[in-house]
Design a protein around this motif. Structure first.
Motif, PDB file in Angstrom:
ATOM      1  N   VAL A 172      -3.939   3.053   1.280  1.00  0.00           N
ATOM      2  CA  VAL A 172      -3.096   3.986   1.468  1.00  0.00           C
ATOM      3  C   VAL A 172      -2.741   4.276   3.044  1.00  0.00           C
ATOM      4  O   VAL A 172      -4.394   3.405   3.984  1.00  0.00           O
ATOM      5  N   LYS A 173      -2.098   4.647   3.867  1.00  0.00           N
ATOM      6  CA  LYS A 173      -2.058   5.165   4.899  1.00  0.00           C
ATOM      7  C   LYS A 173      -1.869   6.765   5.323  1.00  0.00           C
ATOM      8  O   LYS A 173      -1.272   6.817   4.551  1.00  0.00           O
TER       9      LYS A 173
ATOM     10  N   TYR B 232      -1.545  10.664  -5.881  1.00  0.00           N
ATOM     11  CA  TYR B 232      -2.873   9.783  -5.086  1.00  0.00           C
ATOM     12  C   TYR B 232      -4.076   9.867  -5.747  1.00  0.00           C
ATOM     13  O   TYR B 232      -4.775   9.019  -5.736  1.00  0.00           O
TER      14      TYR B 232
ATOM     15  N   GLY C 217       0.815  -1.082  -0.115  1.00  0.00           N
ATOM     16  CA  GLY C 217       0.190  -0.088   0.003  1.00  0.00           C
ATOM     17  C   GLY C 217       0.953   0.963  -0.310  1.00  0.00           C
ATOM     18  O   GLY C 217       1.790   1.563   0.223  1.00  0.00           O
ATOM     19  N   GLU C 218       0.391   2.349  -0.863  1.00  0.00           N
ATOM     20  CA  GLU C 218       0.667   3.578  -0.226  1.00  0.00           C
ATOM     21  C   GLU C 218       0.679   4.179   0.753  1.00  0.00           C
ATOM     22  O   GLU C 218      -0.353   4.083   1.359  1.00  0.00           O
TER      23      GLU C 218
ATOM     24  N   PHE D  14      -4.471   7.083  -7.815  1.00  0.00           N
ATOM     25  CA  PHE D  14      -4.724   5.779  -7.057  1.00  0.00           C
ATOM     26  C   PHE D  14      -5.892   4.627  -7.533  1.00  0.00           C
ATOM     27  O   PHE D  14      -6.966   5.179  -7.805  1.00  0.00           O
TER      28      PHE D  14
ATOM     29  N   TRP E 160      -4.632   3.004   8.196  1.00  0.00           N
ATOM     30  CA  TRP E 160      -4.564   2.602   6.952  1.00  0.00           C
ATOM     31  C   TRP E 160      -6.184   2.252   6.538  1.00  0.00           C
ATOM     32  O   TRP E 160      -7.088   2.191   7.198  1.00  0.00           O
TER      33      TRP E 160
ATOM     34  N   THR F  19      -7.188   0.142  -3.460  1.00  0.00           N
ATOM     35  CA  THR F  19      -5.772   0.585  -3.073  1.00  0.00           C
ATOM     36  C   THR F  19      -5.457   0.672  -1.570  1.00  0.00           C
ATOM     37  O   THR F  19      -6.306   2.029  -1.155  1.00  0.00           O
TER      38      THR F  19
ATOM     39  N   ASP G  10       1.544   8.729   2.992  1.00  0.00           N
ATOM     40  CA  ASP G  10       1.364   9.547   2.568  1.00  0.00           C
ATOM     41  C   ASP G  10       2.700  10.361   3.127  1.00  0.00           C
ATOM     42  O   ASP G  10       3.195  11.399   2.685  1.00  0.00           O
TER      43      ASP G  10
ATOM     44  N   LYS H   1      -8.846   3.103  -0.709  1.00  0.00           N
ATOM     45  CA  LYS H   1      -9.468   4.505  -1.186  1.00  0.00           C
ATOM     46  C   LYS H   1     -10.240   4.207  -2.137  1.00  0.00           C
ATOM     47  O   LYS H   1     -10.648   2.956  -2.437  1.00  0.00           O
TER      48      LYS H   1
ATOM     49  N   PHE I 155       3.543  11.491  -2.707  1.00  0.00           N
ATOM     50  CA  PHE I 155       2.226  11.021  -2.508  1.00  0.00           C
ATOM     51  C   PHE I 155       0.662  12.321  -3.028  1.00  0.00           C
ATOM     52  O   PHE I 155       0.195  11.252  -3.213  1.00  0.00           O
TER      53      PHE I 155
END
Length: 118
Positions: free
Chosen positions: A109-110, A100, A45-46, A103, A115, A107, A48, A118, A96
């Motif tokens: 994301v944190k 964003y 995961g992506e 994405f 967490w 997905t 921030d 999206k 990021f």
């Protein structure tokens, strides 16, 4: 008299299977997961801060990939930071934020330590 070197089919098949087995055992990256697959399967995961991480509940299958991509990103953020007169942390956060919207839905994301998908 000329002699031929006849190898029975079963022996050549065994040799071939052994060769392929050895080849694959020395090629662990051959079937390595790629970034898009890891993201879409929820294995990475992506975050921030501009880096990747393993989302909660995911296996560690993508950890080598996450580490490799993060190392590449670290280098890129350092270069971007130097060019723009900011810290690498700011460069990562800005990247990021810029990425964003791209994405795909689902997905991981944190954001601010939490967490979510999206």
């Amino acid at each position: 008299m000329k002699t031929s070197t006849f190898i029975p089919a079963s022996r050549s098949l065994k040799t071939f299977v052994l060769f392929i087995t050895l080849l694959l055992s020395f090629s662990p990256g051959l079937f390595a997961i790629d970034l898009q697959t890891a993201l879409s399967k929820g294995l990475a995961g992506e975050v921030d801060n501009g880096y990747l991480a393993i989302p909660p509940g995911a296996t560690k299958e993508a950890q080598p990939l996450v580490s490799s991509v993060n190392n590449q990103r670290r280098t890129a953020y350092a270069s971007l930071a130097k060019k723009n007169g900011v810290s690498p942390e700011i460069a990562g956060q800005a990247t990021f934020e810029k990425r964003y919207p791209e994405f795909p839905a689902g997905t991981w994301v944190k954001i601010q330590g939490r967490w979510m998908q999206k």
